[in-house]
Design a protein around this motif. Structure first.
Motif, PDB file in Angstrom:
ATOM      1  N   ALA A 298       0.915  -1.111   0.012  1.00 31.28           N
ATOM      2  CA  ALA A 298       0.032   0.205   0.007  1.00 31.28           C
ATOM      3  C   ALA A 298       0.895   1.331   0.063  1.00 31.28           C
ATOM      4  CB  ALA A 298      -1.110  -0.074   1.051  1.00 31.28           C
ATOM      5  N   ALA A 299       0.499   2.390  -0.726  1.00 34.36           N
ATOM      6  CA  ALA A 299       1.299   3.460  -0.788  1.00 34.36           C
ATOM      7  C   ALA A 299       1.544   3.948   0.324  1.00 34.36           C
ATOM      8  CB  ALA A 299       0.411   4.448  -1.557  1.00 34.36           C
ATOM      9  N   ASP A 300       0.587   4.148   1.135  1.00 34.32           N
ATOM     10  CA  ASP A 300       0.783   4.810   2.852  1.00 34.32           C
ATOM     11  C   ASP A 300       1.708   3.925   3.718  1.00 34.32           C
ATOM     12  OD1 ASP A 300      -0.875   2.748   3.097  1.00 34.32           O
ATOM     13  OD2 ASP A 300      -2.090   3.700   4.600  1.00 34.32           O
ATOM     14  N   LEU A 301       2.396   2.848   3.177  1.00 36.78           N
ATOM     15  CA  LEU A 301       3.308   2.032   4.072  1.00 36.78           C
ATOM     16  C   LEU A 301       4.565   2.040   3.550  1.00 36.78           C
ATOM     17  CD1 LEU A 301       1.268  -1.274   4.724  1.00 36.78           C
ATOM     18  CD2 LEU A 301       1.346   0.810   6.269  1.00 36.78           C
ATOM     19  N   LYS A 302       4.860   2.810   2.166  1.00 37.57           N
ATOM     20  CA  LYS A 302       6.174   2.705   1.810  1.00 37.57           C
ATOM     21  C   LYS A 302       7.250   3.273   2.264  1.00 37.57           C
ATOM     22  CE  LYS A 302       4.373   1.709  -2.870  1.00 37.57           C
ATOM     23  NZ  LYS A 302       4.412   2.185  -4.396  1.00 37.57           N
ATOM     24  N   LYS A 304       7.224   3.405   5.909  1.00 35.69           N
ATOM     25  CA  LYS A 304       7.421   2.878   7.103  1.00 35.69           C
ATOM     26  C   LYS A 304       8.038   1.691   6.874  1.00 35.69           C
ATOM     27  CE  LYS A 304       3.028   4.862   8.367  1.00 35.69           C
ATOM     28  NZ  LYS A 304       1.358   4.424   8.834  1.00 35.69           N
ATOM     29  N   TRP A 376       3.345  -5.834   9.289  1.00 36.90           N
ATOM     30  CA  TRP A 376       2.162  -5.430   8.363  1.00 36.90           C
ATOM     31  C   TRP A 376       1.650  -6.652   7.500  1.00 36.90           C
ATOM     32  CZ3 TRP A 376       0.853  -0.681   9.107  1.00 36.90           C
ATOM     33  CH2 TRP A 376       1.587   0.362   9.604  1.00 36.90           C
ATOM     34  N   ASP A 396      -1.507  -4.029   3.299  1.00 38.29           N
ATOM     35  CA  ASP A 396      -2.292  -2.649   3.784  1.00 38.29           C
ATOM     36  C   ASP A 396      -2.450  -2.616   5.276  1.00 38.29           C
ATOM     37  OD1 ASP A 396      -4.076  -4.425   3.631  1.00 38.29           O
ATOM     38  OD2 ASP A 396      -5.187  -3.408   2.113  1.00 38.29           O
TER      39      ASP A 396
END
Length: 400
Positions: A298-302, A304, A376, A396
């Protein structure tokens, strides 16, 4: 065995030394006491001689005192360093008697409670047997020494079967089952031994054993082969073909027994056709499952995750054991990636994708490299294991 007795003898000598040393010390003390008594007697004799010389007028008082002092100094010099006599209540007989009884008693207790037979067996099994008879004798002694060893019993039973001694093998396998439990392989071996011990006569007991074995493990090879033989002997050729085909599916491609088994299937087929029958078509072979999965992050995890974090992609049964059925391992740097999960990726032979009708796809990121826990995760909806369409899986969610 000689090494064992040498070591035991050395330890025995050490133990005896603790008993014999006090005896030797007492003898030394007695010698010292005797020497001291002799010195005292000589001193007294010297003093009496000086007194006689003084009475005769040979020595005056000063000379007498000088002679007495000289004799006293000699006595002190002779007795200096002699230890005070030790008081003992044992005497000499008790330690000597103990020195004799201790090794005799120790040897008797070891021969009664010890494991010299097991020590000898261990030495024998470290060397290759020269013949099958010698190997059988070793196994028989091992069973006698360890009657509760299911492993020793099992190997002895197999050895009896190779020597055409099925009646003895049947008794051994029965003992093995009583010790190790009713495992499918042991039940199959027991049934086979009973069958040949009774001159290839089928019985209700043999049928019950093979039924129990195949119920617990439908792929139990000994039971499948035995049922095929019994069917062939009773002219039930189609059943013999079916059982032997099932057995053939379990054998590795390079197994030498496949040739003989295939020959038996051919003979059963010929006899079935000669009797006017027709060979039934074999059921369709189950197609090995193969799932294609595209895994992405997912884009918002890249931001992290780290490139070196491990990514585990696996399929597990939605209804069945929790263990993964097929697993692949990548890193975050490899994403997005497309992988294939199939029967060839099974962690255990009995846990294949094709053995379960419905599975779930899972992808997990684990910084510690642990497939069972991570940071994750992404999960798919349940889907048939026979699915051929490519699947998309996105990581995600936090792994809780």
């Amino acid at each position: 065995m000689i090494d064992f007795w040498l070591a035991a003898g050395l330890l025995l000598l050490v133990a005896l030394s603790f008993l014999l040393i006090p005896v030797l010390r007492s003898r030394r003390a007695q010698l010292e006491e005797d020497r001291t008594a002799l010195n005292v007697a000589l001193y007294q004799e010297r003093v009496a001689e000086l007194q006689t010389q003084q009475e005769e007028g040979v020595l005056d008082t000063a000379q007498m005192d000088t002679g007495r002092a000289e004799a006293a100094r000699e006595l002190l010099a002779d007795t200096e360093g002699v230890a005070a006599p030790r008081v003992t209540r044992l005497g000499k007989a008790a330690p000597l008697l103990a020195a004799i009884l201790v090794p005799v008693l120790g040897l008797g207790l070891y021969l009664h409670f010890g494991a010299s037979d097991k020590v000898e067996l261990t030495r024998e099994f470290s060397q290759a047997p020269k013949s099958m008879e010698e190997m059988t004798q070793r196994l028989e002694r091992a069973v006698a020494a360890q009657p509760d060893s299911a492993e020793a019993l099992y190997f002895l039973g197999r050895t009896y079967m190779t020597q055409d001694r099925p009646a003895e093998a049947a008794k051994i396998f029965e003992r093995t089952v009583n010790l190790a439990g009713r495992q499918p392989e042991l039940l199959g071996q027991w049934a086979q031994a009973l069958y040949f011990a009774d001159d290839k006569k089928w019985s209700d007991k043999i049928q019950a054993l093979t039924d129990e074995a195949l119920k617990a493990d439908p792929k139990e090879v000994t039971s499948l082969g035995l049922l095929g033989i019994a069917a062939f002997e009773s002219e039930r050729y189609q059943q013999a073909i079916d059982y032997w085909n099932r057995l053939l599916d379990q054998l590795p491609a390079d197994d030498k027994s496949r040739i003989a088994l295939q020959g038996g299937i051919t003979r059963a087929t010929e006899k079935l056709v000669a009797s006017g029958g027709r060979v039934a078509e074999a059921p369709a072979t189950k197609v090995a499952a193969l799932l294609k999965v595209r895994v992405d992050l997912a884009a918002d995890l890249k931001a992290k995750v780290q490139p070196g974090d491990s990514v585990f992609i696996f399929a597990r049964a939605t209804s069945g054991p929790p263990a993964p059925l097929a697993v692949k391992r990548l890193t975050v740097a490899d994403l997005p990636a497309t992988v294939e999960l199939g029967d060839a990726d099974a962690m255990m032979p009995q846990l294949k994708l094709s053995n379960f009708p419905e599975v779930q796809l899972v992808a997990r990121i684990s910084r510690a490299g642990q497939p069972t826990a991570g940071e994750w995760i992404g999960r798919s909806q349940p889907l048939p294991s026979s699915t051929t369409a490519p699947q998309n899986l996105t990581i995600d969610s936090p792994d809780k």
